[in-house]
Design a protein around this motif. Structure first.
Motif, PDB file in Angstrom:
ATOM      1  N   ARG A  23      -5.425   1.393  17.126  1.00 29.30           N
ATOM      2  CA  ARG A  23      -5.874   2.789  17.137  1.00 29.30           C
ATOM      3  C   ARG A  23      -7.388   2.891  17.033  1.00 29.30           C
ATOM      4  N   ALA A  24      -8.008   1.950  16.329  1.00 23.80           N
ATOM      5  CA  ALA A  24      -9.463   1.963  16.176  1.00 23.80           C
ATOM      6  C   ALA A  24     -10.180   1.560  17.462  1.00 23.80           C
ATOM      7  N   GLY A  25      -9.448   0.952  18.393  1.00 30.82           N
ATOM      8  CA  GLY A  25     -10.049   0.612  19.668  1.00 30.82           C
ATOM      9  C   GLY A  25     -10.073  -0.858  20.010  1.00 30.82           C
ATOM     10  N   ALA A  26      -9.472  -1.712  19.174  1.00 34.26           N
ATOM     11  CA  ALA A  26      -9.420  -3.141  19.490  1.00 34.26           C
ATOM     12  C   ALA A  26      -8.621  -3.363  20.760  1.00 34.26           C
TER      13      ALA A  26
ATOM     14  N   GLY B 270     -19.816   3.888  19.145  1.00 35.33           N
ATOM     15  CA  GLY B 270     -21.249   3.830  19.400  1.00 35.33           C
ATOM     16  C   GLY B 270     -21.664   2.901  20.516  1.00 35.33           C
ATOM     17  N   PHE B 271     -20.826   1.898  20.803  1.00 38.12           N
ATOM     18  CA  PHE B 271     -21.176   0.885  21.802  1.00 38.12           C
ATOM     19  C   PHE B 271     -19.946   0.604  22.681  1.00 38.12           C
TER      20      PHE B 271
ATOM     21  N   THR C 132     -14.566  -1.666  13.710  1.00 34.56           N
ATOM     22  CA  THR C 132     -14.112  -1.564  15.097  1.00 34.56           C
ATOM     23  C   THR C 132     -14.236  -0.141  15.608  1.00 34.56           C
ATOM     24  N   ARG C 133     -13.815   0.816  14.792  1.00 33.40           N
ATOM     25  CA  ARG C 133     -13.882   2.226  15.190  1.00 33.40           C
ATOM     26  C   ARG C 133     -15.328   2.632  15.502  1.00 33.40           C
TER      27      ARG C 133
ATOM     28  N   LEU D 169     -22.188  -4.095  12.446  1.00 33.86           N
ATOM     29  CA  LEU D 169     -22.705  -2.934  13.163  1.00 33.86           C
ATOM     30  C   LEU D 169     -24.179  -3.097  13.496  1.00 33.86           C
ATOM     31  N   ARG D 170     -24.961  -3.592  12.541  1.00 35.15           N
ATOM     32  CA  ARG D 170     -26.385  -3.796  12.790  1.00 35.15           C
ATOM     33  C   ARG D 170     -26.607  -4.829  13.891  1.00 35.15           C
ATOM     34  N   LEU D 171     -25.818  -5.911  13.855  1.00 41.55           N
ATOM     35  CA  LEU D 171     -25.975  -6.959  14.858  1.00 41.55           C
ATOM     36  C   LEU D 171     -25.541  -6.480  16.244  1.00 41.55           C
ATOM     37  N   VAL D 172     -24.498  -5.670  16.286  1.00 40.14           N
ATOM     38  CA  VAL D 172     -24.077  -5.120  17.576  1.00 40.14           C
ATOM     39  C   VAL D 172     -25.185  -4.251  18.165  1.00 40.14           C
TER      40      VAL D 172
END
Length: 275
Positions: free
Chosen positions: A96-99, A73-74, A67-68, A41-44
């Protein structure tokens, strides 16, 4: 266009191997790697990659939760799951998480590169074995119960190789009755729902206002073919394939290839035995 990719896996040997492998591929730039979801998350947030290759089983924060949060957030960053597990629970949780993609770690460089390109273009990419499991669950075939079992089933280990699946699928598509010969029919005025139950027998009219060519494109999507492979099988341009896909998605009210495949099996446009 160069794809900026972040690699996330808690096993250092896998993570480093992926970074090395992807670094050798054209049009892919590895912008970083992480060993858990929190670091990812930090790297994204810092690097804003186009695609994240995400493992599922990791400490601190697993791949599904990461992933969620990434997708929330991005939204411009897509996620392709790359994991050992193909059990229904893992597949459904990740989707479901968005992959937008789901591959096993037996995938070779060509398959990974194709998945990266596919999800960047707004499509979904599922490992063929994962796609069959998903379809069996949706359609209740293959002894499935239609529900996600709790057991985790590791994907079988295979040595890395450059896949010959393109050629096999194109040959199978070439044997499809009427492939490349059906004329485009005018579009019908009615629209349908993804949950339509009307059957589209071999001699019947396709459901939900689909033209014969759109139905044929949908059958090939259900077999796992990419846009380029469909274009080759039907002897049409890739841009024409994309137009057919956009039209059929609108008619049957689906958002991506995974939903389109499920629709094809529910309505009888695709045969599970051809998968």
């Amino acid at each position: 266009m160069t794809a900026r990719v972040l690699v996330v896996d808690d096993q250092a040997v896998v993570r480093d191997g992926l970074v090395l492998l992807l670094g050798l591929l054209p049009d892919i730039e590895v912008v970083g790697s992480a060993s858990d979801g929190e670091t990812a998350l930090r790297l994204v947030a810092d690097e804003r990659p186009d695609v994240v290759l995400m493992d599922l089983r990791m400490p601190r924060m697993d791949g599904v939760e990461a992933t969620r949060r990434i997708r929330a957030g991005f939204p411009d960053t897509q996620v392709v799951v790359l994991t050992t597990y193909t059990d229904d629970e893992s597949v459904f949780a990740a989707l479901r998480a968005g992959a937008r993609g789901f591959l096993t770690k037996s995938a070779d460089a060509e398959e990974i590169a194709r998945a990266v390109t596919t999800v960047m273009n707004g499509d979904a990419q599922l490992d063929p074995g994962v796609q069959r499991r998903l379809l069996n669950t949706v359609t209740g075939t293959g002894g499935g119960t239609g529900t996600a079992p709790p057991a985790e089933t590791p994907a079988p280990a295979h040595r890395s190789r450059f896949s010959s699946r393109h050629a096999r699928e194109a040959r199978r598509a070439g044997r499809t009755p009427g492939a490349g010969t059906q004329p485009d029919a005018g579009t019908a005025g009615s629209t349908g729902r993804a949950g339509s139950t009307g059957s589209a027998g071999s001699a019947g009219t396709p459901p939900d206002g689909l033209t014969p060519r759109e139905a044929e494109v949908l059958r090939l999507i259900a077999r796992g073919l990419s846009n380029a492979e469909i274009a080759a099988a039907l002897f049409i341009g890739e841009a024409t394939v994309k137009t057919h896909i956009n039209n059929l998605f609108a008619k049957v009210r689906v958002r991506d290839r995974a939903q389109a495949v499920a629709y094809a099996y529910r309505t009888g446009l695709a045969d599970p035995r051809e998968g």
